[in-house]
Design an enzyme around this catalytic site. Structure first.
Site, mmCIF file in Angstrom:
data_model
loop_
_atom_site.group_PDB
_atom_site.id
_atom_site.type_symbol
_atom_site.label_atom_id
_atom_site.label_comp_id
_atom_site.label_asym_id
_atom_site.label_seq_id
_atom_site.Cartn_x
_atom_site.Cartn_y
_atom_site.Cartn_z
ATOM 1 C CB SER A 145 9.223 -10.333 74.723
ATOM 2 O OG SER A 145 9.056 -11.774 74.049
ATOM 3 C CE1 TYR A 159 13.997 -11.907 76.787
ATOM 4 C CE2 TYR A 159 11.854 -13.155 76.230
ATOM 5 C CZ TYR A 159 12.996 -12.305 75.614
ATOM 6 O OH TYR A 159 13.027 -11.575 74.411
HETATM 7 P P1 NAP Z 1 20.430 -11.063 69.419
HETATM 8 O O1 NAP Z 1 20.416 -11.252 68.188
HETATM 9 O O2 NAP Z 1 20.790 -12.011 70.634
HETATM 10 O O3 NAP Z 1 21.286 -9.511 69.568
HETATM 11 C C1 NAP Z 1 21.617 -8.921 70.821
HETATM 12 C C2 NAP Z 1 22.363 -7.707 70.789
HETATM 13 O O4 NAP Z 1 22.080 -7.249 72.224
HETATM 14 C C3 NAP Z 1 23.695 -7.857 70.262
HETATM 15 O O5 NAP Z 1 23.977 -6.757 69.613
HETATM 16 C C4 NAP Z 1 24.426 -7.886 71.491
HETATM 17 O O6 NAP Z 1 25.783 -7.397 71.400
HETATM 18 C C5 NAP Z 1 23.594 -7.048 72.629
HETATM 19 N N1 NAP Z 1 23.734 -7.184 73.689
HETATM 20 C C6 NAP Z 1 23.639 -8.284 74.705
HETATM 21 N N2 NAP Z 1 23.797 -8.220 76.023
HETATM 22 C C7 NAP Z 1 24.312 -6.816 76.117
HETATM 23 C C8 NAP Z 1 24.815 -6.124 77.032
HETATM 24 N N3 NAP Z 1 24.734 -6.739 78.635
HETATM 25 N N4 NAP Z 1 25.126 -4.796 76.855
HETATM 26 C C9 NAP Z 1 25.055 -4.128 75.598
HETATM 27 N N5 NAP Z 1 24.702 -4.859 74.499
HETATM 28 C C10 NAP Z 1 24.212 -6.217 74.805
HETATM 29 O O7 NAP Z 1 19.110 -10.308 70.035
HETATM 30 P P2 NAP Z 1 17.610 -10.077 69.350
HETATM 31 O O8 NAP Z 1 16.931 -11.287 68.844
HETATM 32 O O9 NAP Z 1 18.113 -9.162 68.248
HETATM 33 O O10 NAP Z 1 16.948 -9.275 70.360
HETATM 34 C C11 NAP Z 1 16.843 -7.832 70.605
HETATM 35 C C12 NAP Z 1 15.931 -7.479 71.401
HETATM 36 O O11 NAP Z 1 14.644 -7.961 71.100
HETATM 37 C C13 NAP Z 1 16.029 -7.939 73.035
HETATM 38 O O12 NAP Z 1 15.586 -7.141 74.030
HETATM 39 C C14 NAP Z 1 15.071 -9.108 72.998
HETATM 40 O O13 NAP Z 1 14.658 -9.578 74.249
HETATM 41 C C15 NAP Z 1 13.878 -8.794 72.042
HETATM 42 N N6 NAP Z 1 13.163 -9.916 71.530
HETATM 43 C C16 NAP Z 1 13.654 -10.518 70.573
HETATM 44 C C17 NAP Z 1 12.979 -11.627 70.128
HETATM 45 C C18 NAP Z 1 13.303 -12.725 69.161
HETATM 46 O O14 NAP Z 1 12.410 -13.534 68.642
HETATM 47 N N7 NAP Z 1 14.610 -12.398 68.583
HETATM 48 C C19 NAP Z 1 11.427 -11.620 70.189
HETATM 49 C C20 NAP Z 1 10.973 -10.921 71.347
HETATM 50 C C21 NAP Z 1 11.910 -9.995 72.025
HETATM 51 P P3 NAP Z 1 26.988 -8.229 70.794
HETATM 52 O O15 NAP Z 1 26.830 -8.367 69.644
HETATM 53 O O16 NAP Z 1 28.353 -7.485 71.438
HETATM 54 O O17 NAP Z 1 27.014 -9.637 71.537
#
Ligand code: NAP
Length: 252
Positions: A145, A159
């Site tokens: 991130s 985080y």
């Molecule tokens: P999101 O929309 O909240 O989706 C999270 C996903 O992870 C969902 O599919 C969820 O499954 C799954 N998940 C959560 N906890 C889990 C666990 N314990 N075991 C297995 N699966 C799990 O997240 P996102 O924004 O796409 O983020 C994805 C990645 O990118 C993360 O690592 C996040 O830290 C990183 N990231 C995101 C951003 C941003 O701005 N969005 C920025 C920097 C980094 P369910 O559908 O079953 O709940």
């Protein structure tokens, strides 16, 4: 007998960046294992979308905070073909807080999912991909991130630190398995429009941040997925140990 397809596992493939990545991996001819932890309907919808487009996918439930679930997830994936790609995408954030408000339970959950989960999934992937274990190589892409470069003071230093660990893990593991046919890279997304921001306790966070971002806009899951797909592909055949910023200029 028909040859078994190459397999890609996307942890947290049911929503957001993981869902967009699953769709692109299927287009690139991988059988995609769409992992999820609780939202079965979202995982099913991703699988249906892939199948309607002529691709192959399967949804498998499993908590990346559980070693038992991870081992079962990879075993289940083995029956479909040879694992070639792991996207360590599952990750969580928590309510905005200062260090003096953080409980040990919060930290344990965060680090178990964001750090240990990624380590254990990579362990299972290396056992299958490494030439040392009879594998034919592969690619691992970790989700870091922009927070890892910013520290996120007053918001979620836990985080940010978990993603800092992912950066170092990416470098070290890349060097550890570079001669075994495996490349390991990471992407560092900035502000991306997904559900994750709701867990910070500021539902309009993305809208609030927009004006402070160099491009005056948030990124999309597809924009991050395109970078992940490139790192996972042979087009990035001499790229390993790197963290690629996908933040519209917000950070490196
Ligand atoms: P999101 O929309 O909240 O989706 C999270 C996903 O992870 C969902 O599919 C969820 O499954 C799954 N998940 C959560 N906890 C889990 C666990 N314990 N075991 C297995 N699966 C799990 O997240 P996102 O924004 O796409 O983020 C994805 C990645 O990118 C993360 O690592 C996040 O830290 C990183 N990231 C995101 C951003 C941003 O701005 N969005 C920025 C920097 C980094 P369910 O559908 O079953 O709940």
């Amino acid at each position: 007998m028909a040859q078994k397809p190459d397999v890609a596992i996307v942890t947290g493939g049911s929503r957001g960046i993981g869902a967009a990545t699953s769709l692109l991996l299927a287009k690139a001819d991988y059988l995609v294992v769409v992992n999820y932890v609780s939202n079965a309907a979202a995982a099913k919808a991703v699988v249906s979308q892939i199948e309607q487009a002529g691709g192959k996918a399967v949804a498998i439930k499993g908590d990346v905070a559980s070693e038992k679930d991870i081992v079962a997830l990879f075993k289940a994936a083995d029956q479909f073909g040879q694992l070639k790609v792991l996207v360590n995408n599952a990750g969580v954030i928590d309510m905005k807080a200062r260090i003096d408000e953080m409980s040990a339970g919060r930290l344990a959950r965060m680090f178990a999912i964001n750090i240990t989960g990624s380590f254990l999934c990579a362990r299972e992937a290396v056992k299958r991909m490494s030439t040392r274990h009879g594998g034919t190589g592969g690619a691992i892409v970790n989700l870091s991130s922009a927070a890892a470069t910013l520290g996120s003071p007053g918001m979620f230093v836990d985080y940010a630190a978990s993603k800092g660990a992912i950066d170092v893990f990416t470098l070290g593991l890349a060097r550890e398995v570079a001669s075994e046919g495996i490349r390991v890279n990471a992407v560092r997304p900035g502000i991306i429009d997904t559900d994750i921001h709701a867990s910070v306790g500021e539902p309009d966070r993305v809208a609030q941040m927009r004006g402070q971002l160099p491009m005056q806009r948030e990124g999309t899951s597809l924009e991050v997925a395109e970078a992940i797909i490139w790192l996972a592909s042979d087009k990035a055949s001499y790229v390993t140990g790197t963290c690629l910023g996908v933040s519209g200029g917000r950070s490196i």
